[in-house]
Write an enzyme that holds these catalytic residues in place. Structure first.
Site: not given
Length: 283
Positions: A10, A37, A60, A125
């Site tokens: 990312g 993860i 994320a 989120y």
């Protein structure tokens, strides 16, 4: 010192590893291909085998609108994932730096949010990222939580790249003008995170480039610097409905950075100019 960086594919993880390499700090950048993860055992086995002194957790779920329809998956990545990493860090005595977001706040009013202000996320989120913060705090004492906003970097998609792409086919664009915040250049942020991780100045911080603007202001600055003749129509959020509610106020106070001896990031306009040079849009 040995540092594990998640989310190397990312924008932020890529730049963090780049800075660590430049500083000759041993590091390993990992992504989903290395371990998931959300799988507690896989996370434990990988991190315990590498035995880092610190983990900078950049990965994320950031698809804000999609998050509203896939809450279980988002919670797995943004809440349980950080919990799994924090548990291993506790076991091996590693410190952890967790990247969070302005979306943990309700985004009301016009004041700058302080790191210890009450949270109140508006959607999936923000709620799951706040869950990640709490999970890290539950497991560790030696943690950094760094809330960021409006991120742009070389390695990935972002608002700047979207505007530049649209400029090729549009001479007029509607962009919201009542969401106010601070753009954050990952190359600048990465340097701060690498400064931070070698200290023991633990706690919750806000880190964005200096200055505030609306998305419409940001778009105009992009077009002006890039030499694109695009007219930006300033529209309210009410005229641009999205699946997830966006915070109108993403102003975050960075006073704590200075109080703890860290340097603030440069102004976002300065950062944008350097970013466009990095993309070779500007010479």
């Amino acid at each position: 010192m040995k540092i594990l960086v998640t989310g190397v594919g990312g924008q932020l993880g890529y730049d963090v590893c780049k800075v660590l390499d430049a500083r000759k700090i041993e590091n390993k950048g990992v992504d989903l291909a290395d371990f998931d993860i959300t799988d507690a055992q896989a996370t434990h086995d990988y991190i315990a085998a590498y035995r880092p002194d610190a983990v900078i957790h950049c990965s994320a779920w950031t698809a804000v609108d999609k998050a509203e329809d896939e809450m279980d998956k988002v919670r797995g990545v943004n809440t349980e994932g950080p919990r799994n990493i924090a548990k291993v860090c506790k076991e091996i005595g590693a410190k952890m730096l967790y990247i969070s977001t302005d979306y943990v706040f309700p985004g009301t009013g016009e004041r700058f949010y302080e790191p210890d202000d009450p949270t109140g996320p508006l959607g999936a989120y923000g709620a799951t990222k706040l869950g990640g913060e709490l999970a890290v705090k539950e497991q560790l004492d030696n943690y950094f939580i760094v809330r960021i906003s409006w991120v742009f970097g070389k390695n990935g998609n972002n608002f700047v790249k979207t505007m530049l792409r649209l400029a090729e086919t549009h001479d007029t664009l509607n962009v919201v003008c009542d969401q106010i915040g601070s753009p954050t250049y990952t190359a600048d942020l990465a340097r701060l995170l690498c400064d931070m991780i070698v200290t023991e100045k633990y706690g919750t911080y806000h880190a964005t480039n200096e200055g505030i603007c609306s998305w419409a202001d940001f778009a105009e600055a992009i077009f002006e610097l890039a030499g694109k003749k695009v007219t930006v129509n300033h529209i309210p959020t009410s005229e641009y409905p999205t699946r997830a509610v966006r915070p109108l106020n993403s102003r975050m106070s960075k006073d704590k950075l200075e109080q703890m001896g860290f340097s603030r990031l440069p102004h976002w306009k300065d950062a944008l100019e350097r970013y466009l040079k990095e993309l070779e849009i500007l010479k």
